[in-house]
Design a protein around this motif. Sequence first.
Motif, PDB file in Angstrom:
ATOM      1  N   SER B 303      73.967  78.185 -48.344  1.00 21.46           N
ATOM      2  CA  SER B 303      75.357  77.991 -48.771  1.00 21.46           C
ATOM      3  C   SER B 303      76.278  79.091 -48.230  1.00 21.46           C
ATOM      4  O   SER B 303      77.455  78.833 -48.011  1.00 21.46           O
ATOM      5  CB  SER B 303      75.459  77.841 -50.285  1.00 21.46           C
ATOM      6  OG  SER B 303      74.817  78.903 -50.902  1.00 21.46           O
ATOM      7  N   THR B 304      75.746  80.314 -47.999  1.00 20.46           N
ATOM      8  CA  THR B 304      76.626  81.349 -47.405  1.00 20.46           C
ATOM      9  C   THR B 304      77.076  80.920 -46.017  1.00 20.46           C
ATOM     10  O   THR B 304      78.187  81.231 -45.592  1.00 20.46           O
ATOM     11  CB  THR B 304      75.897  82.704 -47.220  1.00 20.46           C
ATOM     12  OG1 THR B 304      74.567  82.584 -47.609  1.00 20.46           O
ATOM     13  CG2 THR B 304      76.556  83.836 -47.917  1.00 20.46           C
ATOM     14  N   TRP B 305      76.206  80.232 -45.304  1.00 20.20           N
ATOM     15  CA  TRP B 305      76.577  79.782 -43.958  1.00 20.20           C
ATOM     16  C   TRP B 305      77.300  78.431 -43.991  1.00 20.20           C
ATOM     17  O   TRP B 305      77.711  77.922 -42.946  1.00 20.20           O
ATOM     18  CB  TRP B 305      75.331  79.652 -43.075  1.00 20.20           C
ATOM     19  CG  TRP B 305      74.956  80.927 -42.403  1.00 20.20           C
ATOM     20  CD1 TRP B 305      74.082  81.872 -42.852  1.00 20.20           C
ATOM     21  CD2 TRP B 305      75.439  81.425 -41.154  1.00 20.20           C
ATOM     22  NE1 TRP B 305      73.987  82.910 -41.982  1.00 20.20           N
ATOM     23  CE2 TRP B 305      74.810  82.664 -40.922  1.00 20.20           C
ATOM     24  CE3 TRP B 305      76.345  80.960 -40.193  1.00 20.20           C
ATOM     25  CZ2 TRP B 305      75.049  83.436 -39.777  1.00 20.20           C
ATOM     26  CZ3 TRP B 305      76.585  81.733 -39.056  1.00 20.20           C
ATOM     27  CH2 TRP B 305      75.947  82.946 -38.868  1.00 20.20           C
ATOM     28  N   LEU B 311      76.305  69.571 -43.902  1.00 20.77           N
ATOM     29  CA  LEU B 311      75.380  68.437 -43.887  1.00 20.77           C
ATOM     30  C   LEU B 311      75.883  67.317 -44.797  1.00 20.77           C
ATOM     31  O   LEU B 311      75.838  66.134 -44.434  1.00 20.77           O
ATOM     32  CB  LEU B 311      74.010  68.916 -44.373  1.00 20.77           C
ATOM     33  CG  LEU B 311      72.818  68.079 -43.961  1.00 20.77           C
ATOM     34  CD1 LEU B 311      72.618  68.141 -42.457  1.00 20.77           C
ATOM     35  CD2 LEU B 311      71.561  68.565 -44.663  1.00 20.77           C
ATOM     36  N   VAL B 312      76.390  67.713 -45.962  1.00 19.83           N
ATOM     37  CA  VAL B 312      76.930  66.727 -46.901  1.00 19.83           C
ATOM     38  C   VAL B 312      78.100  65.991 -46.246  1.00 19.83           C
ATOM     39  O   VAL B 312      78.173  64.753 -46.277  1.00 19.83           O
ATOM     40  CB  VAL B 312      77.388  67.402 -48.216  1.00 19.83           C
ATOM     41  CG1 VAL B 312      78.120  66.406 -49.110  1.00 19.83           C
ATOM     42  CG2 VAL B 312      76.194  67.971 -48.953  1.00 19.83           C
ATOM     43  N   ALA B 313      79.017  66.778 -45.610  1.00 23.18           N
ATOM     44  CA  ALA B 313      80.186  66.166 -44.968  1.00 23.18           C
ATOM     45  C   ALA B 313      79.738  65.201 -43.874  1.00 23.18           C
ATOM     46  O   ALA B 313      80.253  64.081 -43.759  1.00 23.18           O
ATOM     47  CB  ALA B 313      81.076  67.253 -44.385  1.00 23.18           C
ATOM     48  N   PHE B 354      69.981  67.297 -52.728  1.00 28.13           N
ATOM     49  CA  PHE B 354      70.685  67.102 -53.996  1.00 28.13           C
ATOM     50  C   PHE B 354      72.210  66.994 -53.840  1.00 28.13           C
ATOM     51  O   PHE B 354      72.821  66.073 -54.402  1.00 28.13           O
ATOM     52  CB  PHE B 354      70.307  68.204 -54.996  1.00 28.13           C
ATOM     53  CG  PHE B 354      70.836  67.959 -56.370  1.00 28.13           C
ATOM     54  CD1 PHE B 354      70.334  66.936 -57.162  1.00 28.13           C
ATOM     55  CD2 PHE B 354      71.873  68.732 -56.873  1.00 28.13           C
ATOM     56  CE1 PHE B 354      70.840  66.691 -58.424  1.00 28.13           C
ATOM     57  CE2 PHE B 354      72.386  68.493 -58.135  1.00 28.13           C
ATOM     58  CZ  PHE B 354      71.861  67.473 -58.910  1.00 28.13           C
ATOM     59  N   PRO B 355      72.847  67.886 -53.040  1.00 27.32           N
ATOM     60  CA  PRO B 355      74.298  67.746 -52.866  1.00 27.32           C
ATOM     61  C   PRO B 355      74.681  66.402 -52.239  1.00 27.32           C
ATOM     62  O   PRO B 355      75.708  65.814 -52.601  1.00 27.32           O
ATOM     63  CB  PRO B 355      74.668  68.894 -51.928  1.00 27.32           C
ATOM     64  CG  PRO B 355      73.543  69.853 -51.999  1.00 27.32           C
ATOM     65  CD  PRO B 355      72.325  69.063 -52.321  1.00 27.32           C
ATOM     66  N   ILE B 356      73.853  65.914 -51.324  1.00 28.91           N
ATOM     67  CA  ILE B 356      74.141  64.624 -50.677  1.00 28.91           C
ATOM     68  C   ILE B 356      74.046  63.499 -51.712  1.00 28.91           C
ATOM     69  O   ILE B 356      74.910  62.626 -51.794  1.00 28.91           O
ATOM     70  CB  ILE B 356      73.149  64.370 -49.511  1.00 28.91           C
ATOM     71  CG1 ILE B 356      73.336  65.445 -48.440  1.00 28.91           C
ATOM     72  CG2 ILE B 356      73.353  62.985 -48.912  1.00 28.91           C
ATOM     73  CD1 ILE B 356      72.303  65.424 -47.342  1.00 28.91           C
ATOM     74  N   ILE B 357      72.975  63.542 -52.522  1.00 31.24           N
ATOM     75  CA  ILE B 357      72.780  62.534 -53.565  1.00 31.24           C
ATOM     76  C   ILE B 357      73.986  62.507 -54.507  1.00 31.24           C
ATOM     77  O   ILE B 357      74.500  61.451 -54.864  1.00 31.24           O
ATOM     78  CB  ILE B 357      71.477  62.859 -54.349  1.00 31.24           C
ATOM     79  CG1 ILE B 357      70.252  62.524 -53.505  1.00 31.24           C
ATOM     80  CG2 ILE B 357      71.411  62.139 -55.686  1.00 31.24           C
ATOM     81  CD1 ILE B 357      70.073  61.060 -53.208  1.00 31.24           C
ATOM     82  N   VAL B 365      70.208  62.491 -63.027  1.00 23.51           N
ATOM     83  CA  VAL B 365      69.025  62.331 -63.884  1.00 23.51           C
ATOM     84  C   VAL B 365      68.107  61.269 -63.276  1.00 23.51           C
ATOM     85  O   VAL B 365      66.888  61.457 -63.166  1.00 23.51           O
ATOM     86  CB  VAL B 365      69.446  61.922 -65.316  1.00 23.51           C
ATOM     87  CG1 VAL B 365      68.231  61.562 -66.149  1.00 23.51           C
ATOM     88  CG2 VAL B 365      70.235  63.040 -65.974  1.00 23.51           C
ATOM     89  N   TRP B 366      68.714  60.173 -62.839  1.00 17.43           N
ATOM     90  CA  TRP B 366      67.940  59.093 -62.207  1.00 17.43           C
ATOM     91  C   TRP B 366      67.221  59.631 -60.962  1.00 17.43           C
ATOM     92  O   TRP B 366      66.039  59.342 -60.745  1.00 17.43           O
ATOM     93  CB  TRP B 366      68.901  57.957 -61.821  1.00 17.43           C
ATOM     94  CG  TRP B 366      68.320  56.928 -60.910  1.00 17.43           C
ATOM     95  CD1 TRP B 366      67.579  55.850 -61.277  1.00 17.43           C
ATOM     96  CD2 TRP B 366      68.428  56.881 -59.488  1.00 17.43           C
ATOM     97  NE1 TRP B 366      67.214  55.135 -60.168  1.00 17.43           N
ATOM     98  CE2 TRP B 366      67.723  55.743 -59.048  1.00 17.43           C
ATOM     99  CE3 TRP B 366      69.059  57.684 -58.531  1.00 17.43           C
ATOM    100  CZ2 TRP B 366      67.618  55.393 -57.714  1.00 17.43           C
ATOM    101  CZ3 TRP B 366      68.954  57.338 -57.198  1.00 17.43           C
ATOM    102  CH2 TRP B 366      68.241  56.204 -56.801  1.00 17.43           C
ATOM    103  N   PHE B 367      67.942  60.445 -60.160  1.00 18.31           N
ATOM    104  CA  PHE B 367      67.296  60.950 -58.952  1.00 18.31           C
ATOM    105  C   PHE B 367      66.134  61.892 -59.292  1.00 18.31           C
ATOM    106  O   PHE B 367      65.145  61.953 -58.559  1.00 18.31           O
ATOM    107  CB  PHE B 367      68.312  61.664 -58.043  1.00 18.31           C
ATOM    108  CG  PHE B 367      67.697  62.063 -56.726  1.00 18.31           C
ATOM    109  CD1 PHE B 367      67.302  61.106 -55.817  1.00 18.31           C
ATOM    110  CD2 PHE B 367      67.454  63.401 -56.430  1.00 18.31           C
ATOM    111  CE1 PHE B 367      66.692  61.452 -54.619  1.00 18.31           C
ATOM    112  CE2 PHE B 367      66.849  63.761 -55.229  1.00 18.31           C
ATOM    113  CZ  PHE B 367      66.472  62.786 -54.323  1.00 18.31           C
TER     114      PHE B 367
END
Lengths: 168, 433
Positions: B303-305, B311-313, B354-357, B365-367
């Motif tokens: 996350s610092t980088w 990746l999410v974007a 997780f951020p993508i989900i 919770v489902w994931f």
Amino acid sequence: MRGGRYRLVEVVRVLSVGANRVSGVAVVLMIILIVAEVVLRKFFDRSTTLCDEYTGYFQAAVVFLSLAQCFKDNLHISVDLILRRLPNPLRRWIEVINHLVALFFVAMLLWAGGQMTWESFLFGSTSYGPSNTPLFIPQLVVVIGLAIFAIQILCSFLLTIGKQSEAS
Amino acid sequence: MPATLITMSLLVLLPMGVMVAVALGSVGALLLYTKGGLPALISGVGFTVWNTGIGFTLSAIPLFVFMGEVLTRSGIGSLFFRGISVLLAGLVRGIIPYTVIIGSSIFSALNGLSITNVAAFGTLVAPEIQKTGCDKKLVYGALVGAGTLGILIPPSVTALIYCGMTGVSVADVFLAGLIPGIIMSFVFIVYVAIRLRLRPDLAGNEQHFLSDQITSLDRLKALLKLLPAGVIIFFTMGSIYFGWATPTEAGAVGGAASVLFSIGYQRRVDWRMLWGCCLSAAKITAMIMFIIICAQIMSMGLSTWGITSDLVALLSNLPLPRLLVMAMFGLMYLVLGCFVDGTSMMVLSLPFVFPIIQSLGFHPVWFGVMMTMFIEIGQITPPMGLNLFTLQGVVPQERMEVIWASAMPYVALLILGVAFFVLVPQLVLVFVK
């Protein structure tokens, strides 16, 4: 030389086993503390007030004081699917490198943990909870655990190097 | 670009056989160092080590592991095995595989690891296969397959790790695992029933197994013996559901109750066994927590980088339907699960996945439950399947290929299960408040 190596192995073994025992005691203390908290809260409408905070400290003791014994028992997970299939001399060299990477990394953790503990001691940091526990005390447990872990890896590294030189 | 290269170095470190935790942590440390220099590295690592190490959520891990260890080592598995087989006697053919599935499912509600199930029942079943001539593949499959329910049916160490890393409520993920766990257990039973209907000879000769005539009194006795287990399950899970206790508190109370249960069952206090459970729980916790702490260091480095957000974007802007992205993740976990163990697979991927989900609008919770099911599949897919190794440890004379083959139907059933819960997520979220 061999006698010295044997003594080192023995000292490290005692340290690892001892630390693992202390962390076993921490598991017991954790259960007792939490059960006491639940009983006090449910039946007497009171609280130990330090349950969450000390559970965390016991957890840290459980984790860091067992790292070395875990390494000794080969419990730390690694993906050795490829490594196992390599010819002996090459595999030993890679094992030497693996030990070096691990040693370097754990030494860095030790440094970071040590600095954090030293600063907590220097600035007199205490916990946010009502107990006002000086933070350097539980943090010192983390440092001790990491130090024994580093020594255990160093010992295993020296043994691997020894095997390597005997083989060649 | 350098950050991507550093992250890619995982692909070199992991196959080299470097400890998974060390590989993850080293990558994180390098990312932190290249971004902010030595001060950022040391303070970032110190902060992460301490805060992850004392986290209240993750402190439930040693408690649930301890609980499972006590129940396994005190031989309560055999109480389950005898009890359930007596209850089933005369009602069905193929008592052994059914007992293994039902026993594993109930035992799963008492412990949070899959290997505990396989170890607890494997040793008991091996001699019975010999005696009855029951098809060993059918039984091995039931052992490793139903064994995976250990992490789906609450309590679950996998769910604890997932929640510790993502901040999702443990109580919710625990409760969400219940319905899928019961459904999968039922699916496994139906599978065995179909196999036995097609090939009745697979059941072997069960007269050797339960030679005496089972009376109603025997059944009542068996049921009474199983009652304490039901009480522990009710209090640990009930207290979480009704909000009387946090999962960590439930773990401690469950641990204490399992000690009392074992004393009652063995009719003595086996201090040596109990102490062994403490030491073992401490070591397993250290192993799991070391990976989590190091994964958190990697997550911080990523996350610092800004790698995670990039990746999410990237993935959010692709014109892909969200179910396709989910299917891609599923495929990735299937492949990864063949080579990497479950805990490592989860902590390795969660910082990215997780951020993508979340950005795609899936319920966290489902994931958590889906993630658990991916790990279940990973535990029984060769060559790197934890349950398969555990079973071979119990039946060392057996060829690994036989165990692999026996697990395959359960891999297929679990994949179908995942697909079903992706299409009907409401079933997973029934108990989530």
